[in-house]
Design an enzyme around this catalytic site. Sequence first.
Site, short mmCIF file in Angstrom:
data_model
loop_
_atom_site.label_atom_id
_atom_site.label_comp_id
_atom_site.label_asym_id
_atom_site.label_seq_id
_atom_site.Cartn_x
_atom_site.Cartn_y
_atom_site.Cartn_z
N HIS A 73 102.99 21.67 32.23
CA HIS A 73 103.30 20.83 33.40
C HIS A 73 102.62 21.38 34.65
O HIS A 73 101.96 20.64 35.39
CB HIS A 73 104.82 20.79 33.59
CG HIS A 73 105.27 19.99 34.77
ND1 HIS A 73 105.67 18.68 34.68
CD2 HIS A 73 105.38 20.32 36.09
CE1 HIS A 73 105.99 18.23 35.88
NE2 HIS A 73 105.83 19.21 36.76
N GLU A 74 102.78 22.68 34.87
CA GLU A 74 102.19 23.30 36.05
C GLU A 74 100.66 23.32 35.96
O GLU A 74 99.97 23.22 36.97
CB GLU A 74 102.73 24.73 36.22
CG GLU A 74 104.22 24.81 36.46
CD GLU A 74 104.65 24.07 37.73
OE1 GLU A 74 103.83 23.97 38.67
OE2 GLU A 74 105.80 23.60 37.79
N HIS B 128 99.26 20.13 37.42
CA HIS B 128 99.17 20.20 38.88
C HIS B 128 97.97 21.05 39.31
O HIS B 128 97.20 20.67 40.21
CB HIS B 128 100.44 20.82 39.47
CG HIS B 128 101.67 19.97 39.33
ND1 HIS B 128 101.69 18.63 39.61
CD2 HIS B 128 102.95 20.30 38.96
CE1 HIS B 128 102.91 18.14 39.42
NE2 HIS B 128 103.68 19.14 39.02
#
Length: 342
Positions: free
Chosen positions: A17-18, A21
């Site tokens: 998920h990170e 980003h």
Amino acid sequence: MGIILAILVFGLIVTIHELGHFLLAKKNGIHVEEFSIGMGPRLFSKVAGDTRYSIKLLPIGGSCMMGEDDVEDMSEGSFNTKPVWARISVIAAGPIFNFILAFIFAVILVAWVGYDKPVISGVTPGYSAEAEGMQAGDQILKMNGKKINVWREVLYFNVFHPGETVDLTYERDGEKHEVTITPQKDENGAYKLGLMSPGKNEEANLFTALQYGAYEVKFWICTTLESLKMLVTGQVGVDQLSGPVGIVDMVGNTYEQSKSYGLSVVIIELMNIAILLSANLGVMNLIPFPALDGGRLVFLFIEAIRGKRVPPDKEGMVHFAGLMLLFALMIFVMFNDIKRLF
């Protein structure tokens, strides 16, 4: 062992998920102060360019520090100085990467164990499906207008719509038929449609692995949304929510129940859990609630429509209030998880 596996699975999902980003931030020229794998004290770190890359002690996730929380930071290369659609892409990338990870795992899983096509093996005597003339080999296409791709969607229908009459479309010998089925309670008080499961999975080739991998992700996204709907409408209580402690317990129980069947079964079960959690995290982060990615996207879409930002001080207060509410919910959920363990 179950705890270690749970931490590793959850850590991988949060890290991906990170990473979403991070990659979109870099692509759009946004300064990323630190990208880390793990949480807590640093074990190793290296500065490359303007970013510190770290490996931390606790393998329970990761972080991408790019200053999106500081809504008043307008320094060069900061998140807030970039065009609105660039910022939207950076925020949306986290949940999208979770869906991509779920899809990759799902394709591998379908290629490995096959897929559960919604073709019934028969009907239960005395139930509505038998009275409507359904029989072995019928493929279910729709239930109350919703397209059905995998058998589990049939099973879960009664969970989310207990007792509801079903307008069902099925295919037999290339022809479509429509029937109305009324669920009946079995001896345990559970509603049943009288449709018997396929019994075994069908083998997948490359095309069907990709196709049913997508169906698998769609199934878990829809299941998460239906669960949220039940929560909002009061059909499910907040005390039934699970957090990290509950996830660890679930993974531990799954490991204990499957380890006697061999390593391959353990891996298959863990992949199932990883698909569920990754799709779930993607959906939950897109909820339009302050402090979540979905809440940030709301402000960014408002900015895109209006042509100017929401005042940073007001946006900051909204996200802070949302963060406090999320902390309170996390504490409540953790308390319930611990209480259920004992």
